[in-house]
Design a protein around this motif. Structure first.
Motif, mmCIF file in Angstrom:
data_model
loop_
_atom_site.group_PDB
_atom_site.id
_atom_site.type_symbol
_atom_site.label_atom_id
_atom_site.label_comp_id
_atom_site.label_asym_id
_atom_site.label_seq_id
_atom_site.Cartn_x
_atom_site.Cartn_y
_atom_site.Cartn_z
ATOM 1 N N ALA A 111 9.564 -44.517 0.150
ATOM 2 C CA ALA A 111 10.898 -45.359 0.188
ATOM 3 C C ALA A 111 11.586 -45.290 -1.276
ATOM 4 C CB ALA A 111 10.486 -46.795 0.361
ATOM 5 N N LYS A 112 10.698 -45.253 -2.363
ATOM 6 C CA LYS A 112 11.288 -45.056 -3.674
ATOM 7 C C LYS A 112 12.188 -43.808 -3.828
ATOM 8 C CE LYS A 112 11.225 -46.313 -8.203
ATOM 9 N NZ LYS A 112 12.277 -47.420 -8.625
ATOM 10 N N VAL A 113 11.481 -42.780 -3.342
ATOM 11 C CA VAL A 113 12.199 -41.542 -3.376
ATOM 12 C C VAL A 113 13.612 -41.336 -2.768
ATOM 13 C CG1 VAL A 113 12.067 -38.997 -2.624
ATOM 14 C CG2 VAL A 113 10.080 -40.022 -3.676
ATOM 15 N N LYS A 114 13.630 -42.168 -1.309
ATOM 16 C CA LYS A 114 14.630 -42.318 -0.671
ATOM 17 C C LYS A 114 15.775 -42.938 -1.458
ATOM 18 C CE LYS A 114 16.348 -43.262 3.971
ATOM 19 N NZ LYS A 114 16.205 -43.879 5.113
ATOM 20 N N MET A 115 15.752 -43.967 -2.080
ATOM 21 C CA MET A 115 16.361 -45.008 -2.834
ATOM 22 C C MET A 115 16.921 -44.287 -4.026
ATOM 23 S SD MET A 115 15.434 -48.623 -4.715
ATOM 24 C CE MET A 115 14.810 -47.747 -6.005
ATOM 25 N N LEU A 116 16.153 -43.435 -4.694
ATOM 26 C CA LEU A 116 16.348 -42.811 -6.018
ATOM 27 C C LEU A 116 17.490 -41.577 -5.569
ATOM 28 C CD1 LEU A 116 13.349 -42.507 -7.862
ATOM 29 C CD2 LEU A 116 15.394 -43.786 -8.339
ATOM 30 N N LYS A 117 17.284 -41.023 -4.372
ATOM 31 C CA LYS A 117 18.073 -40.048 -3.998
ATOM 32 C C LYS A 117 19.591 -40.462 -3.661
ATOM 33 C CE LYS A 117 14.921 -36.893 -1.618
ATOM 34 N NZ LYS A 117 14.314 -36.480 -0.222
ATOM 35 N N GLU A 118 19.638 -41.818 -3.053
ATOM 36 C CA GLU A 118 20.824 -42.427 -2.551
ATOM 37 C C GLU A 118 21.616 -42.973 -3.744
ATOM 38 O OE1 GLU A 118 22.476 -42.610 0.116
ATOM 39 O OE2 GLU A 118 20.750 -41.650 1.269
ATOM 40 N N ALA A 123 17.774 -32.151 -7.408
ATOM 41 C CA ALA A 123 17.141 -33.524 -7.687
ATOM 42 C C ALA A 123 16.325 -33.872 -6.572
ATOM 43 C CB ALA A 123 18.305 -34.531 -8.179
ATOM 44 N N SER A 124 16.763 -33.713 -5.518
ATOM 45 C CA SER A 124 16.329 -34.128 -4.287
ATOM 46 C C SER A 124 14.772 -33.357 -3.992
ATOM 47 C CB SER A 124 16.831 -33.976 -2.930
ATOM 48 O OG SER A 124 16.276 -34.387 -1.752
ATOM 49 N N ASP A 125 14.872 -32.124 -4.305
ATOM 50 C CA ASP A 125 13.599 -31.208 -4.080
ATOM 51 C C ASP A 125 12.623 -31.652 -5.302
ATOM 52 O OD1 ASP A 125 14.611 -29.538 -2.263
ATOM 53 O OD2 ASP A 125 15.300 -27.954 -3.498
ATOM 54 N N LYS A 126 13.038 -32.017 -6.626
ATOM 55 C CA LYS A 126 11.989 -32.423 -7.361
ATOM 56 C C LYS A 126 11.331 -33.863 -7.000
ATOM 57 C CE LYS A 126 13.992 -30.274 -11.705
ATOM 58 N NZ LYS A 126 12.956 -29.115 -11.597
ATOM 59 N N LEU A 127 12.439 -34.736 -6.530
ATOM 60 C CA LEU A 127 11.760 -35.924 -6.012
ATOM 61 C C LEU A 127 10.839 -35.880 -4.957
ATOM 62 C CD1 LEU A 127 14.972 -38.260 -5.939
ATOM 63 C CD2 LEU A 127 13.066 -38.591 -7.535
ATOM 64 N N SER A 128 10.895 -34.688 -4.170
ATOM 65 C CA SER A 128 10.140 -34.723 -2.641
ATOM 66 C C SER A 128 8.920 -33.786 -2.953
ATOM 67 C CB SER A 128 11.109 -34.177 -1.634
ATOM 68 O OG SER A 128 11.829 -35.138 -1.321
ATOM 69 N N GLU A 129 8.898 -33.311 -4.164
ATOM 70 C CA GLU A 129 7.831 -32.506 -4.475
ATOM 71 C C GLU A 129 6.522 -33.339 -4.062
ATOM 72 O OE1 GLU A 129 7.709 -31.009 -8.544
ATOM 73 O OE2 GLU A 129 9.302 -29.503 -8.141
ATOM 74 N N ARG A 130 5.542 -32.102 -3.473
ATOM 75 C CA ARG A 130 4.112 -32.816 -3.172
ATOM 76 C C ARG A 130 4.084 -34.013 -2.160
ATOM 77 N NH1 ARG A 130 4.510 -30.818 -7.535
ATOM 78 N NH2 ARG A 130 4.096 -31.706 -9.472
ATOM 79 N N ARG A 163 5.535 -46.535 0.401
ATOM 80 C CA ARG A 163 6.200 -46.964 -0.679
ATOM 81 C C ARG A 163 6.862 -46.085 -1.745
ATOM 82 N NH1 ARG A 163 5.322 -52.492 -3.145
ATOM 83 N NH2 ARG A 163 6.456 -51.594 -4.592
ATOM 84 N N LEU A 164 5.950 -45.036 -1.880
ATOM 85 C CA LEU A 164 6.574 -44.019 -2.674
ATOM 86 C C LEU A 164 7.757 -43.052 -2.158
ATOM 87 C CD1 LEU A 164 5.909 -42.334 -5.261
ATOM 88 C CD2 LEU A 164 4.142 -41.199 -4.117
ATOM 89 N N LEU A 209 8.400 -40.452 -11.283
ATOM 90 C CA LEU A 209 9.517 -41.280 -11.011
ATOM 91 C C LEU A 209 9.917 -42.355 -12.264
ATOM 92 C CD1 LEU A 209 8.964 -42.156 -7.197
ATOM 93 C CD2 LEU A 209 10.386 -40.356 -8.149
ATOM 94 N N VAL A 210 9.014 -42.567 -12.905
ATOM 95 C CA VAL A 210 9.038 -43.522 -13.890
ATOM 96 C C VAL A 210 9.474 -42.699 -15.319
ATOM 97 C CG1 VAL A 210 7.863 -45.160 -15.689
ATOM 98 C CG2 VAL A 210 7.415 -45.238 -13.148
ATOM 99 N N SER A 211 8.875 -41.655 -15.627
ATOM 100 C CA SER A 211 9.080 -40.859 -16.846
ATOM 101 C C SER A 211 9.995 -39.701 -16.850
ATOM 102 C CB SER A 211 7.941 -40.635 -17.594
ATOM 103 O OG SER A 211 7.131 -40.024 -16.755
ATOM 104 N N GLY A 212 9.758 -38.720 -15.813
ATOM 105 C CA GLY A 212 10.361 -37.519 -15.738
ATOM 106 C C GLY A 212 11.880 -37.630 -15.097
#
Length: 174
Positions: free
Chosen positions: A158-165, A80-87, A155-156, A43-46
């Protein structure tokens, strides 16, 4: 150096008191934290690189109104959503498994208590106490492992959801 030796001895005593199930709890906790750290690192670098490229590619398009443009936008957002939600599902599964592994330790500890009672009867509480501690310590360890994972995985998430939005908002369709 002496501090590390004392720390190792206290961990070894804790595991000896709680039983071998604590190794399984520790392994699940280790894997869970490796996965969470990897997700935070992504989330920070990729992800910022992927985000910037998608928004730049979308802004460079001349056609953002047609049906095809909307499908392309949806496909990019989905990728992008798939990459964010991986694992994330694996992390949540490990969080849920930690207390269950602790309960496995409870069962094995209670079996040892019953074995002691079968051999010596109920007259020796000192022998039964070892089995009872073997029954309670893994449960506690599993709960503590799960609690640490619940906080950070939520927390992770919530961060993923925020980045998707944020991605959806950064690729406007007209």
């Amino acid at each position: 150096m002496l501090f590390l030796i004392e720390l190792w001895e206290s961990v070894r005593d804790f595991i000896a008191t709680g039983g071998d199930v604590l190794y399984i709890v520790a392994a699940a906790l280790f894997v869970m934290w490796v996965l969470m750290i990897e997700r935070y690192w992504f989330l920070v670098s990729g992800y910022p690189v992927i985000f910037k490229k998608m928004v730049t590619d979308w802004d460079a398009r001349t056609d953002t109104n047609s049906w095809y443009a909307h499908r392309i936008r949806e496909a990019w957002i989905s990728q992008a959503s798939d990459k964010l939600s991986e694992r994330m599902l694996l992390i949540k599964t490990l969080v849920a498994m930690c207390p269950l592994i602790g309960l496995l330790g409870t069962v094995t500890g209670m079996i040892s208590v019953f074995e002691v009672m079968a051999v010596t009867g109920t007259g020796n509480p000192r022998l039964m106490a070892g089995g009872i501690s073997m029954a309670t310590i893994p449960t506690m360890a599993g709960m503590v492992a799960a609690l640490s994972g619940v906080f950070f995985s939520s927390r992770l998430e919530a961060k993923v959801k925020m980045l998707k939005e944020e991605l959806i908002d950064s690729m406007p369709h007209h």
